[in-house]
Design a protein around this motif. Structure first.
Motif, mmCIF file in Angstrom:
data_model
loop_
_atom_site.group_PDB
_atom_site.id
_atom_site.type_symbol
_atom_site.label_atom_id
_atom_site.label_comp_id
_atom_site.label_asym_id
_atom_site.label_seq_id
_atom_site.Cartn_x
_atom_site.Cartn_y
_atom_site.Cartn_z
ATOM 1 N N ASP A 285 149.497 -44.028 84.392
ATOM 2 C CA ASP A 285 148.299 -44.224 83.561
ATOM 3 C C ASP A 285 147.654 -45.582 83.859
ATOM 4 O O ASP A 285 146.427 -45.681 84.015
ATOM 5 N N ALA A 286 148.486 -46.614 83.966
ATOM 6 C CA ALA A 286 147.950 -47.959 84.166
ATOM 7 C C ALA A 286 147.274 -48.071 85.530
ATOM 8 O O ALA A 286 146.213 -48.695 85.663
ATOM 9 N N GLN A 287 147.856 -47.427 86.554
ATOM 10 C CA GLN A 287 147.238 -47.524 87.878
ATOM 11 C C GLN A 287 145.878 -46.823 87.885
ATOM 12 O O GLN A 287 144.922 -47.299 88.477
ATOM 13 N N ARG A 288 145.798 -45.705 87.166
ATOM 14 C CA ARG A 288 144.512 -45.000 87.108
ATOM 15 C C ARG A 288 143.455 -45.873 86.414
ATOM 16 O O ARG A 288 142.327 -45.990 86.887
ATOM 17 N N THR A 289 143.845 -46.494 85.305
ATOM 18 C CA THR A 289 142.919 -47.383 84.589
ATOM 19 C C THR A 289 142.460 -48.524 85.504
ATOM 20 O O THR A 289 141.279 -48.855 85.553
ATOM 21 N N ALA A 290 143.410 -49.075 86.260
ATOM 22 C CA ALA A 290 143.079 -50.201 87.128
ATOM 23 C C ALA A 290 142.124 -49.777 88.240
ATOM 24 O O ALA A 290 141.212 -50.519 88.605
ATOM 25 N N ILE A 291 142.304 -48.565 88.766
ATOM 26 C CA ILE A 291 141.413 -48.078 89.830
ATOM 27 C C ILE A 291 139.982 -47.992 89.302
ATOM 28 O O ILE A 291 139.038 -48.457 89.927
ATOM 29 N N TYR A 292 139.820 -47.444 88.109
ATOM 30 C CA TYR A 292 138.473 -47.333 87.533
ATOM 31 C C TYR A 292 137.890 -48.721 87.258
ATOM 32 O O TYR A 292 136.713 -48.965 87.500
ATOM 33 N N ALA A 293 138.733 -49.612 86.764
ATOM 34 C CA ALA A 293 138.236 -50.928 86.377
ATOM 35 C C ALA A 293 137.820 -51.747 87.593
ATOM 36 O O ALA A 293 136.884 -52.538 87.528
ATOM 37 N N SER A 294 138.493 -51.531 88.733
ATOM 38 C CA SER A 294 138.243 -52.401 89.873
ATOM 39 C C SER A 294 137.207 -51.833 90.838
ATOM 40 O O SER A 294 136.656 -52.547 91.646
#
Ligand SMILES: NC(=O)c1ccc[n+]([C@@H]2O[C@H](COP(=O)([O-])OP(=O)(O)OC[C@H]3O[C@@H](n4cnc5c(N)ncnc54)[C@H](O)[C@@H]3O)[C@@H](O)[C@H]2O)c1
Length: 380
Positions: A285-294
């Motif tokens: 979940d955290a990696q997916r959030t980070a991909i969208y954020a970056s």
């Protein structure tokens, strides 16, 4: 890996070994007793030979008829799925076919009919159904926790910058454009709400014309009406500077937000709010959030290429769906939740609605989905 628990190894033939074919190949290789014995890809077969140990074949027919192929994985470009699925079915092999199943209801029907005639599985790669959070929301709905579903709203949009080379994924004729290529949200809405009565779509290509873009519509606004008086709206496209990617379910007793950008699921009912994971663990979940954020381009419209490695969360759900399909081939009991996913019927129904939406846009009118299902030219 416990081979003895699975005395009959399954040898898969892979049709299309680009970004996602390789991801599926890796997913299947993690299953006990699985091998990728053959590959057909006009350009990238060598990668599959090296990485998956698959022997290249000269044609789809040769792969489907090979004695060392027990089941066929179809991960070619969207326009090419029909031929591969029909040939695999004619060879009597169970099939896992990537989404969208095909680019018209008529093509899907030919595929479903071929699989039915041969008595083989035809599972669609509607991978959202395997996200733990989506499964949990579906269970909450089935258990009545959210009450009657009145409305679903989904968005899968972002902004596309000029491209140096134009992928087949950006060409309407080859991919179907955003609606068909990203059929996931429409499919999950239909899993929750059933087949809509009417479909309306407005939109067009508002900001992506010229040599650095494909020819797909970049802004699509969809309204669906259901027989029981409920509604859904969906947005798709690459003309949205404020990216969004979510599915919101509104019921009479509660609501659920399946959020793919601030990744996770939030459920509100009976004065409580509960948050749980969308994927298998915090890291995914955290990696997916980070991909969208970056990313400067929204993840909802990002595209892989044969040399791209999929993110953790996608690898995770591919593992879950390949495990399910492989399990069915090795004697596991089918789960009722996935029945419509493994005979092609759910995938065909989402394409029926997509066809109704396409007709709505072309003819500037509200279209009954029955027009597509019955093949009738009835005016609304
Ligand atoms: N479920 C998901 O989340 C997901 C994600 C990505 C892609 N997909 C689907 O997977 C499929 C493949 O997409 P991709 O991202 O791997 O694209 P890609 O362009 O990376 O790979 C496509 C591959 O198919 C090959 N090919 C071209 N014509 C072919 C034919 N007639 N027969 C067999 N192979 C052919 C190409 O050489 C290429 O290697 C598409 O249907 C796509 O919608 C699904």
């Amino acid at each position: 890996m416990n081979q003895s628990a699975h005395p009959r190894p399954i040898r898969y033939g892979l049709i299309g070994s680009g970004y996602f074919g390789l991801a599926l190949g890796r997913g299947f290789l993690r299953q006990p007793g699985a091998r990728i014995s053959r590959v057909y890809d006009p350009e990238n077969a060598e990668i599959a030979r090296r990485e998956l140990g698959a022997v290249p074949t000269a044609s789809i027919r040769e792969l489907c008829e090979s004695d060392d192929v027990d089941a066929v994985i179809v991960a070619s470009p969207n326009w090419a799925h029909r031929e591969a699925v029909v040939q695999a079915a004619e060879a009597g092999k169970p099939i896992f076919c990537e989404k969208p199943m095909a680019l018209s209801y008529e093509d899907c029907s030919a595929m479903v009919d071929a699989a039915q005639r041969a008595g083989v599985l035809l599972m669609s790669g509607h991978v959202m159904n395997f996200m733990n959070g989506v499964r949990r929301v579906k269970r909450l709905i089935a258990d009545g926790v959210l009450g009657d579903v009145l409305y679903c709203r989904a968005a899968r949009n972002g902004w596309e910058e000029p491209q140096d080379t134009i992928s087949w994924k950006k060409r309407r004729e080859l991919s179907g454009g955003h609606l068909y290529h990203h059929i996931h949200e429409l499919d999950v809405v239909q899993f929750i709400m059933g087949t809509p009565k009417t479909a309306t779509m407005v939109g067009g290509n508002v900001a992506h014309q010229g040599e650095h873009f494909g020819d797909e519509d970049d802004l699509l606004l969809i309204t669906l009406e259901f027989e029981n008086g409920s509604f859904a709206t969906l947005e798709y496209g690459s003309a949205f500077r404020w990216p969004e990617h979510y599915l919101l379910v509104q019921g009479t007793l509660g609501a659920a937000m399946i959020d793919m950008t601030d990744t996770g699921v939030t459920v509100r009912h009976s004065g409580t709010e509960e948050r749980f994971l969308l994927h298998r663990n915090e890291e995914e979940d955290a990696q997916r959030t980070a991909i969208y954020a970056s990313s400067s381009m929204d993840g909802g419209i990002m595209y892989g290429t044969p040399t791209t490695t999929p993110p953790l969360w996608l690898t995770g759900i591919v593992e879950q769906e390949t495990e399910y399909f492989h399990g069915l081939l090795t004697g596991a009991d089918p789960e009722p939740e996935f029945a419509a996913l493994t005979d092609g019927s759910a995938a065909r129904l989402s394409i029926a609605t997509a066809d109704a939406l396409t007709r709505s846009l072309a003819e500037d009118r509200k279209v009954r989905v029955a027009e597509i299902l019955e093949g009738a030219e009835v005016s609304a």
